[in-house]
Design a protein around this motif. Structure first.
Motif: not given
Length: 1005
Positions: A566, A569, A572
């Motif tokens: 997570k 992400s 990202d």
């Protein structure tokens, strides 16, 4: 013929080998960074030297901070001190300028260069290399060549036209400083000395010079305020200059040697005797080139791209310009205006908020002898000069332009590497003292908040840049904990370990960002679609870099995000976020990939955080994208301020293939090496090499690795592995190997990845501060104040007489009703918890904004508002600005008068106007010289009802002034209020210039 061909081939091969192995300085281009916003200078300097002898333009704007910008075409002369790549302007000491013809002591103007001694020039006849600079002055056909020793600048002027040659000496020249007094004395027909007394980023200081000419001058003169004084050989005044003249033949060269001292005339002469006496320009240039060649030879890279070599060695050059020598050969040096004696070289120009991240970690690998002097210089600020560790020190003066006690990182990193020659105990004492300093407050980023931080482990959101301060302080405290552990100071180790975790109070589970947290326990929901709130709460508005800036505690940060995947992400989304942000962007955040800003130092670790998240291939791809995207071998080749080498040092580490995410850990997270091979020649005689087989623009991913012939799977390398020498070999490919560097065992030894100890959040230790939901603090007739506290069972106590509330003060039981100006102070208590902070509420009478009628309405003339809403609505919104200019309440205008028009909606009787005025000299914010109040009923015919004059402040104290502008009662609907700009007082570094005017909440009664 065959013999000639063989000789030619032999010469070619020999020269090629020499170029590869002996002339690495050929790849250094000091012009890189002189265009755009990098703020580097092109002139001659030595590694870490006192002299930076470089051309000077006029200071026109922020991009002239180094004294020179590539876009310019006119030179004023050549000054001896400059700062490389900084976002602040300063120095520019002791300018010399050769001319031909009539001697002029006036510099002239940019619009009319012929009116003075300045000259046009072109880049076609300009050259810069390591230790050397030259240019032809077009107006005089004079070729200027510059080189230097550590403390002496060497000038060679070749007059290509016969006639009267002149040299102008101008100690009044400066880069955004307030010159208070200067002196020049003509000692003989070849010698001149003088000094400059000024105030600026280097503090209230003097710089002395001694100049020796190779040719006796036939005429000389001294000018005061640009008027030549007949027969004078010595003068002291605010603006003293001198000229010397001699007949020159075409092609004749005149040399001038200029020795500096920041201490005394005697120091300048001693520096001259030690470094310049009997030494030729040619010899000094050769020595300078040899010294830079020695520094460049600390690294060898193998690459097919010439631009790679130019970028790499120029980055290394820029990394080794600062810190700078400040002590004379006698050992004397100045700190905060006082003279001291040292038995080692003393250094200053410590921009450590920038440079602790990569510059100093790089120096700790390849410049350990200098690192010892750097650290001991810093320690001496505590042990000898008793001023404490600096925040941003320029020539021995702490200008406190940034935040934090970042020198702790520099010192701890060196101590934890066991670099010999550092007094560890003295360094630790200085570091610990800095961690409790309540007085060093930034000129740009509000008070340091240390009084809160000591109790709470975080800086509360009521204070500017609170998140940045919290994360920086947390990291510095972790550094302190590591040194305390090394020195056996167990109690301190646990103290600083606990303090290093305060960022956990700021984590927002919904967004994953670290948000400002108020003392009442509430997180501030910062609007990421506008820069205003970001700039207030994060240095440079960098919420992305600072929300991920926990280099010492990454395991827990990822745990807060819900785990490594997570967290990855979340990263990202940042690198992919191309959304627009409204408002005024801070100048220091730039170089975007999504919301990652490579031009802002707190983001520099972000590409490497994928290593911690178990996705090192994303780090590999990003690093190889950043290197060619934000570094180029031309004058505009750097994306933003080089900041005394930090941007450049990032390039060095990034291209080698590893980076110190957490200085002090002795670990370097592995990225993706950019060259086929790179070698580091260490001071202990050993060599550490990085080989990247099959490396190319496509093959950026690590497939496997070996260290000294053995399989290597760790996503980091240690300082000990580097210092013992050896070879790290990578096999590269075009597709990521998601297994390499990504097993549990590989990650287990990463610093910051061990299970974290328990930690109590702020609300578990202290009563939350009371608060009010209604933040409108102006009222017309009556006001009801309701106090709240989110600590269950807490008791609120308050006062209205100005005294501080305690457990015996009046207990709050029902809303407070007020009808006059009132100052409420309140605090909350609960058994078993520390009492809350003290809430101060200041209520003032004045016509408030009515959301139902839409009145009063306000309009600000022009579109030049630099801070606050362009419409000026914050001037009557009921909220009061604090002593922080970027707290979101103030309306600010630079250099001009502020014209405000207010429509009350209907005619009313008024007799008083009370505007809030911010006085913040450190940020160049001063009160208006005059305030005029005009009134009208038809918005056409205005009557002047009052003018007041405001006295300028006499010191650096920051405060809010609210002058009561009273006049006989008048019936009106419209007001026109003019805040007239005036000169900054002469005691200030910008004395005589106009300034910022900041106004908030204009109360009308």
């Amino acid at each position: 013929m065959k013999k000639l061909i063989q000789i030619f081939l032999l010469l070619f091969i020999t020269s090629s080998l020499f170029a590869d192995n002996k002339q690495l300085i050929q790849y250094v281009d000091p012009m890189i960074g002189t265009d755009g916003h990098a703020h580097t200078f092109p002139g001659a300097t030595l590694p870490f030297g006192m002299v930076q002898l470089s051309p000077s333009n006029d200071f026109k704007a922020w991009d002239w901070c180094s004294g020179y910008h590539y876009s310019d075409s006119i030179l004023k002369g050549f000054a001896h001190t400059h700062i490389s790549g900084a976002g602040l302007a300063g120095l520019g000491d002791i300018l010399l300028m050769p001319t031909l013809g009539e001697a002029k002591v006036q510099a002239g103007t940019e619009e009319n260069p012929d009116s003075g001694f300045r000259s046009r020039f072109s880049h076609e006849r300009e050259e810069a290399s390591a230790g050397y600079y030259s240019v032809v002055l077009d107006d005089y056909n004079v070729k200027v060549e510059l080189t230097c020793t550590s403390r002496v600048g060497f000038h060679r002027y070749t007059f290509n036209t016969a006639g009267q040659g002149n040299v102008i000496l101008d100690p009044t020249h400066n880069i955004m400083e307030n010159v208070q007094e200067t002196e020049i004395e003509i000692l003989s027909d070849t010698e001149i000395r003088g000094w400059k007394h000024c105030n600026g980023e280097g503090g209230d200081r003097k710089v002395y010079f001694y100049a020796k000419f190779s040719k006796a001058f036939e005429e000389s003169g001294i000018a005061i305020s640009d008027k030549i004084q007949d027969g004078e050989k010595r003068a002291s005044a605010k603006r003293v200059k001198a000229f010397v003249s001699f007949d020159v033949n075409s092609g004749e060269a005149v040399d001038v040697k200029v020795a500096l001292s920041h201490v005394s005339y005697e120091g300048a002469k001693a520096n001259f005797e030690a470094e310049a006496k009997g030494v030729s320009f040619k010899k000094v240039l050769s020595n300078a080139q040899n010294l830079w060649e020695e520094k460049m030879n600390k690294f060898h890279i193998e690459t097919d791209q010439l631009s790679d070599k130019r970028n790499f060695y120029t980055a290394l050059y820029h990394s080794m310009i600062s810190p700078n020598l400040i002590s004379d050969v006698t050992g004397e040096y100045m700190v905060e205006g006082e003279k001291y004696q040292s038995d080692f070289d003393q250094y200053s120009n410590f921009s450590t908020w920038d440079t602790y991240r990569a510059v100093h970690p790089l120096m700790a690998i390849v410049e350990q002898e200098k690192t010892v002097d750097f650290v001991n210089s810093l320690s001496s600020r505590y042990t000898d000069s008793k001023v404490g560790l600096p925040v941003w020190e320029c020539l021995g003066h702490d200008n406190v332009c940034m935040i934090g006690y970042s020198t702790v990182s520099v010192m701890a990193d060196a101590i934890l590497k066991d670099i010999e020659g550092i007094d560890n105990q003295a360094a630790y004492d200085a570091m610990k003292d800095a961690a409790f300093n309540l007085e060093k407050h930034s000129n740009s980023y509000d008070v340091n908040g240390m009084n809160f931080y000591i109790d709470m482990d975080f800086v509360p959101g009521e204070i500017g840049s609170s998140v940045s301060k919290t994360t920086e302080y947390n990291y510095y405290d972790w550094c302190l904990s590591q040194v305390a552990h090394k020195l056996g100071k167990t109690e301190d180790f646990y103290l600083f370990q606990q303090r290093s975790k305060g960022y956990r109070n700021l984590f927002d589970e919904k967004t994953g960002y670290l948000l400002p947290k108020l003392q009442n326990g509430k997180l501030v929901n910062v609007d990421k679609s506008k820069w205003d709130g970001l700039v207030k709460n994060y240095v440079s508005g960098n919420i992305w870099g600072y929300s991920s800036y926990v280099p010492h505690d990454m395991a827990y940060l990822m745990q807060l995000h819900g785990g490594k995947e997570k967290f990855a992400s979340w990263l990202d989304t940042i690198f992919a976020d191309d959304s627009e942000i409204g408002g005024s962007q801070h100048v220091d955040i730039s170089g975007f990939i999504g919301k990652y800003g490579h031009g802002d130092e707190p983001s520099h670790q972000m590409p490497y955080l994928y290593v911690y998240a178990g996705q090192p291939w994303k780090t590999q791809k990003l690093v190889r994208e950043i290197l060619p995207r934000f570094y180029h071998d031309h004058p505009a080749g750097l994306d933003n301020n080089d900041d005394l080498g930090q941007m450049s040092s990032w390039y060095i580490f990034g291209s080698l293939g590893f980076y110190p995410v957490c200085p002090g850990s002795n670990q370097y997270q592995i990225g993706s090496p950019a060259y086929q091979k790179a070698s580091i020649n260490l001071e202990n005689g050993k060599v550490f090499s990085i080989v990247a087989n099959k490396n190319s623009e496509e093959n950026v991913y690590i497939q496997s690795a070996k260290l000294n012939g053995k399989e290597f799977t760790k996503p980091f390398i240690t300082y000990d592995q580097i210092k013992h020498g050896g070879e790290l070999v990578f096999e590269m490919g075009s597709k990521p190997n998601k297994e390499w560097g990504n097993t549990k065992a590989d990650l287990a030894d990463l610093n910051g990845m061990k299970p974290s100890e328990a930690y109590k959040l702020h609300e578990e230790k202290q009563v939350l501060m009371p608060y009010v939901n209604d933040i409108t603090f102006s009222f017309e007739k009556r006001k009801t104040v309701e106090l709240l506290c989110d600590t269950e069972g807490a008791e609120i106590r308050y006062t209205v007489d100005g005294s501080e509330p305690n457990g015996n003060s009046k207990k709050y039981q029902s809303p407070i009703h007020i009808s006059e100006d009132t100052f409420i102070k309140t605090r909350a208590f609960k058994a078993g918890l520390k009492e809350s902070g003290n809430l101060h509420l200041h209520y003032l009478k004045g016509i408030p904004f009515n959301s139902q009628t839409g009145y009063p309405k306000v309009r600000v003339e022009g579109n030049d508002i630099g801070y606050g809403e362009k419409s000026g609505t914050q001037l009557i919104d009921g909220g009061f600005g604090s002593t922080t200019f970027n707290d979101g309440f103030w309306t600010g205008l630079d250099l001009k008068d502020l014209h405000v028009e207010i429509d009350l909606g209907e005619s009313q009787n008024i007799c008083e106007v009370k505007p809030g005025i911010l006085i913040y000299p450190g940020a160049w914010i001063f009160n208006p010289a005059e305030i005029e109040v005009h009134v009208s009923n038809d918005q056409e015919n205005y009557q002047l009802v009052k003018t007041i004059h405001m006295e300028s402040p006499k010191d650096e104290r920051r405060y809010v002034s609210r002058p009561a502008i009273k006049f006989p009662s008048v019936n009106c609907r419209y007001l026109k209020i003019t805040f007239k700009n005036g000169p900054i007082p002469e005691w200030h570094m910008a004395g005589g210039r106009k300034h910022w005017i900041f106004v908030d909440e204009i109360l009308i009664n």
